[in-house]
Design an enzyme around this catalytic site. Structure first.
Site, mmCIF file in Angstrom:
data_model
loop_
_atom_site.group_PDB
_atom_site.id
_atom_site.type_symbol
_atom_site.label_atom_id
_atom_site.label_comp_id
_atom_site.label_asym_id
_atom_site.label_seq_id
_atom_site.Cartn_x
_atom_site.Cartn_y
_atom_site.Cartn_z
ATOM 1 N N ARG A 34 15.834 -19.013 31.801
ATOM 2 C CA ARG A 34 16.348 -17.634 31.893
ATOM 3 C C ARG A 34 17.583 -17.539 32.794
ATOM 4 O O ARG A 34 17.736 -16.570 33.549
ATOM 5 C CB ARG A 34 15.290 -16.678 32.433
ATOM 6 C CG ARG A 34 14.118 -16.465 31.532
ATOM 7 C CD ARG A 34 14.317 -15.225 30.667
ATOM 8 N NE ARG A 34 13.148 -15.049 29.825
ATOM 9 C CZ ARG A 34 12.157 -14.219 30.109
ATOM 10 N NH1 ARG A 34 12.216 -13.449 31.153
ATOM 11 N NH2 ARG A 34 11.130 -14.147 29.308
ATOM 12 N N ARG A 38 18.874 -10.647 33.269
ATOM 13 C CA ARG A 38 19.108 -9.376 33.975
ATOM 14 C C ARG A 38 19.527 -9.508 35.428
ATOM 15 O O ARG A 38 20.030 -8.556 36.003
ATOM 16 C CB ARG A 38 17.837 -8.512 33.881
ATOM 17 C CG ARG A 38 17.642 -7.905 32.519
ATOM 18 C CD ARG A 38 16.253 -7.332 32.358
ATOM 19 N NE ARG A 38 15.264 -8.394 32.312
ATOM 20 C CZ ARG A 38 13.948 -8.191 32.190
ATOM 21 N NH1 ARG A 38 13.480 -6.964 32.140
ATOM 22 N NH2 ARG A 38 13.121 -9.204 32.146
ATOM 23 N N ARG A 47 24.843 -6.334 27.835
ATOM 24 C CA ARG A 47 23.665 -5.764 27.186
ATOM 25 C C ARG A 47 23.873 -4.264 26.941
ATOM 26 O O ARG A 47 23.488 -3.732 25.896
ATOM 27 C CB ARG A 47 22.456 -5.997 28.083
ATOM 28 C CG ARG A 47 21.134 -5.563 27.510
ATOM 29 C CD ARG A 47 20.064 -5.992 28.490
ATOM 30 N NE ARG A 47 18.752 -5.532 28.134
ATOM 31 C CZ ARG A 47 18.297 -4.308 28.324
ATOM 32 N NH1 ARG A 47 19.096 -3.382 28.829
ATOM 33 N NH2 ARG A 47 17.068 -4.011 28.006
ATOM 34 N N ASP A 84 15.603 -14.979 21.753
ATOM 35 C CA ASP A 84 14.243 -14.811 22.256
ATOM 36 C C ASP A 84 13.295 -15.522 21.311
ATOM 37 O O ASP A 84 13.587 -15.672 20.124
ATOM 38 C CB ASP A 84 13.873 -13.330 22.351
ATOM 39 C CG ASP A 84 12.641 -13.144 23.228
ATOM 40 O OD1 ASP A 84 12.787 -13.166 24.450
ATOM 41 O OD2 ASP A 84 11.525 -13.047 22.673
ATOM 42 N N TYR A 161 1.471 -13.211 20.986
ATOM 43 C CA TYR A 161 2.185 -11.933 20.840
ATOM 44 C C TYR A 161 1.885 -11.276 19.490
ATOM 45 O O TYR A 161 1.767 -10.059 19.379
ATOM 46 C CB TYR A 161 3.697 -12.145 21.004
ATOM 47 C CG TYR A 161 4.075 -12.492 22.428
ATOM 48 C CD1 TYR A 161 4.257 -11.498 23.386
ATOM 49 C CD2 TYR A 161 4.233 -13.820 22.819
ATOM 50 C CE1 TYR A 161 4.585 -11.812 24.695
ATOM 51 C CE2 TYR A 161 4.559 -14.154 24.123
ATOM 52 C CZ TYR A 161 4.729 -13.146 25.053
ATOM 53 O OH TYR A 161 5.045 -13.464 26.347
HETATM 54 O O1 1CP Z 1 16.801 -18.964 29.331
HETATM 55 C C1 1CP Z 1 17.731 -18.282 28.854
HETATM 56 O O2 1CP Z 1 18.703 -17.908 29.527
HETATM 57 C C2 1CP Z 1 17.721 -18.024 27.371
HETATM 58 C C3 1CP Z 1 17.154 -16.799 26.916
HETATM 59 C C4 1CP Z 1 15.663 -16.564 26.745
HETATM 60 C C5 1CP Z 1 14.594 -17.431 26.471
HETATM 61 C C6 1CP Z 1 14.615 -18.938 26.396
HETATM 62 C C7 1CP Z 1 15.128 -15.255 26.731
HETATM 63 C C8 1CP Z 1 15.925 -14.064 26.994
HETATM 64 N N1 1CP Z 1 13.820 -15.315 26.392
HETATM 65 C C9 1CP Z 1 13.444 -16.623 26.247
HETATM 66 C C10 1CP Z 1 12.133 -17.153 25.855
HETATM 67 C C11 1CP Z 1 10.939 -16.275 25.930
HETATM 68 N N2 1CP Z 1 10.803 -14.978 25.531
HETATM 69 C C12 1CP Z 1 9.674 -16.725 26.375
HETATM 70 C C13 1CP Z 1 9.378 -18.122 26.814
HETATM 71 C C14 1CP Z 1 9.822 -18.386 28.185
HETATM 72 C C15 1CP Z 1 9.161 -17.586 29.277
HETATM 73 O O3 1CP Z 1 7.938 -17.724 29.450
HETATM 74 O O4 1CP Z 1 9.873 -16.845 29.961
HETATM 75 C C16 1CP Z 1 8.782 -15.656 26.276
HETATM 76 C C17 1CP Z 1 7.310 -15.646 26.635
HETATM 77 C C18 1CP Z 1 9.498 -14.558 25.735
HETATM 78 C C19 1CP Z 1 8.961 -13.217 25.420
HETATM 79 C C20 1CP Z 1 9.706 -12.191 26.182
HETATM 80 N N3 1CP Z 1 10.932 -11.721 25.838
HETATM 81 C C21 1CP Z 1 9.368 -11.640 27.430
HETATM 82 C C22 1CP Z 1 8.147 -11.991 28.238
HETATM 83 C C23 1CP Z 1 7.095 -10.994 28.151
HETATM 84 C C24 1CP Z 1 5.792 -11.472 28.781
HETATM 85 O O5 1CP Z 1 4.797 -11.562 28.031
HETATM 86 O O6 1CP Z 1 5.772 -11.764 29.997
HETATM 87 C C25 1CP Z 1 10.402 -10.758 27.795
HETATM 88 C C26 1CP Z 1 10.488 -9.889 29.006
HETATM 89 C C27 1CP Z 1 11.387 -10.843 26.776
HETATM 90 C C28 1CP Z 1 12.711 -10.184 26.754
HETATM 91 C C29 1CP Z 1 13.821 -11.073 27.226
HETATM 92 N N4 1CP Z 1 14.112 -12.298 26.681
HETATM 93 C C30 1CP Z 1 15.236 -12.818 27.303
HETATM 94 C C31 1CP Z 1 15.678 -11.857 28.261
HETATM 95 C C32 1CP Z 1 16.898 -12.004 29.126
HETATM 96 C C33 1CP Z 1 14.791 -10.779 28.210
HETATM 97 C C34 1CP Z 1 14.891 -9.494 29.015
HETATM 98 C C35 1CP Z 1 15.417 -8.485 28.064
HETATM 99 C C36 1CP Z 1 16.342 -7.476 28.654
HETATM 100 O O7 1CP Z 1 17.556 -7.721 28.777
HETATM 101 O O8 1CP Z 1 15.848 -6.388 28.917
#
Ligand code: 1CP
Length: 363
Positions: A34, A38, A47, A84, A161
């Site tokens: 990540r 944010r 965004r 994502d 999910y």
């Molecule tokens: O790493 C990076 O910079 C690349 C971007 C990336 C990756 C690899 C994002 C951006 N998401 C992910 C993978 C992802 N998404 C995972 C696996 C890794 C991890 O455990 O963090 C998971 C579980 C998700 C699902 C997801 N998408 C969540 C988690 C929810 C939970 O159950 O805890 C969330 C909050 C998102 C949204 C998301 N994805 C990525 C970002 C930057 C965001 C935040 C969105 C925003 O801008 O509001």
């Protein structure tokens, strides 16, 4: 090393790819899960421009732009595709929403066999064509020495999910399915394996140079269930990937199962090149259990980034010293960057990794 690399394969130059393959490096490469997100004001700005998170993922120019933000700001050793894991279930036909401040939401979660029959096998060039366009655009604007990592969720993590309808604390619905109706769950995992193999191979065709499988929720399973419902589907994916390019170079596969320090030997049997570790398993202990022929990625507690620079450095040193001068280590956090981290902490972390790893390697 766990490879069937052609003997004449060219050796990669980048620190990151070299470390994935267990080759010698002058300093330890570092990237952060990540790393685009944010906590960066420039990410929040783009965004806003995109309107919402999913629109940002679907806009190849803007997705490429945010992929490069942490590279430009910090000079990390690898970039990761901005997208994502949940775009795959959406491409299979599920409605997906990201609710402001609440995370992902599937308003019509899967409950029975008939729901599976409605899922489609996406063509990555069509339903996920925007991801492929983003990869091409990233490779066009990314400095050529910085490798691009592609990724997917693991079938098990995606299934949580799709069945729970979003993030979960107790995973009641998927665990009920697992114990009461394993055929339903396995039918879903089977479809996800096929979809993910196609998706990751398409990412490789369009230019990613390594792939990571995110198995964020593997750690909620006991050992037998982990093996059957999480590891097995990932091993089938890995076996289906086109990892050797025609020029003989190899696409390393990183497998990150969070909370699975107890299952390291099982993870290493998946065929992956790199095992991702969270902060609960010391790297030295992982190396002793897995031997020198598989690389390790990790594993600083992301919360260390709330600490002062001295503490960040001493924790980095502790992580690095647990492996000493051994090859096959990519420095990373044990999970993703939190949105409230001060971006100024990142250069402190990176400098500490580079300076301390050089010092440790100096005879
Ligand atoms: O790493 C990076 O910079 C690349 C971007 C990336 C990756 C690899 C994002 C951006 N998401 C992910 C993978 C992802 N998404 C995972 C696996 C890794 C991890 O455990 O963090 C998971 C579980 C998700 C699902 C997801 N998408 C969540 C988690 C929810 C939970 O159950 O805890 C969330 C909050 C998102 C949204 C998301 N994805 C990525 C970002 C930057 C965001 C935040 C969105 C925003 O801008 O509001």
């Amino acid at each position: 090393m766990n490879t069937n690399t052609v003997p004449s394969a060219p050796e990669p130059q980048s620190l990151f790819l070299r470390a994935c393959l267990g080759l010698d490096v002058a300093q330890t490469p570092v990237w952060l899960m990540r790393q685009a997100g944010r906590y960066l004001p420039e990410y929040r700005e783009v965004r806003r421009q995109a309107g919402d998170f999913l629109s940002l993922c679907k806009n190849p120019e803007l997705a490429a732009k945010v992929t490069l933000q942490p590279i430009e700001r910090f000079g990390l050793d690898a970039a990761i595709l901005f997208s994502d894991i949940l775009v795959v279930p959406e491409a299979m036909g599920m409605k997906l929403q990201f609710l402001e401040g609440e995370g992902p939401h599937f308003p019509e979660p899967l409950t029975r066999q008939a729901d599976l029959d409605r899922l489609t096998l996406p063509d990555p060039e069509v339903q996920l064509g925007y991801v492929m366009a983003a990869i091409r655009e990233i490779r066009r604007i990314l400095p050529s020495g910085v490798p691009l990592i592609g990724f997917s969720g693991s079938p098990w993590t995606l299934a949580t999910y799709m069945i729970e309808g979003g993030s979960s604390k107790k995973f009641t619905l998927i665990k009920t399915a697992l114990y009461n109706d394993p055929g339903f769950l396995e039918g879903l995992l089977e479809r996800l394996v096929t979809a993910v193999v196609h998706y990751l191979n398409a990412q490789i065709d369009h230019g990613v140079q390594a792939v990571q499988i995110f198995d964020t929720w593997g750690g909620i399973l006991g050992p037998d269930e982990y093996r059957r419902f999480s590891l097995e589907p990932m091993a089938r994916i890995i076996a289906g990937l086109n990892r050797n390019r025609p020029d003989g170079s190899r696409i390393p596969v990183i497998l990150f199962s969070k909370g699975c320090g107890g299952y390291l030997e099982t993870i290493a049997s998946s065929g992956c090149d790199v095992v991702g570790l969270d902060w609960t398993t010391p790297l030295g202990q992982a190396r002793a259990r897995l031997g020198p022929n598989i690389a390790l990625q990790g594993n600083l507690d992301p919360a260390i980034l709330y600490a002062n620079p001295q503490r960040i450095r001493s924790e980095v040193r502790r992580v690095l010293e647990s492996l000493g001068r051994q090859n096959g280590h990519i420095f990373n956090l044990g999970h993703g960057m939190e949105p409230n981290i001060d971006p100024l902490k990142v250069p402190q972390l990176i400098s500490a990794v580079r300076e301390e790893s050089r010092r440790i390697r100096t005879p």
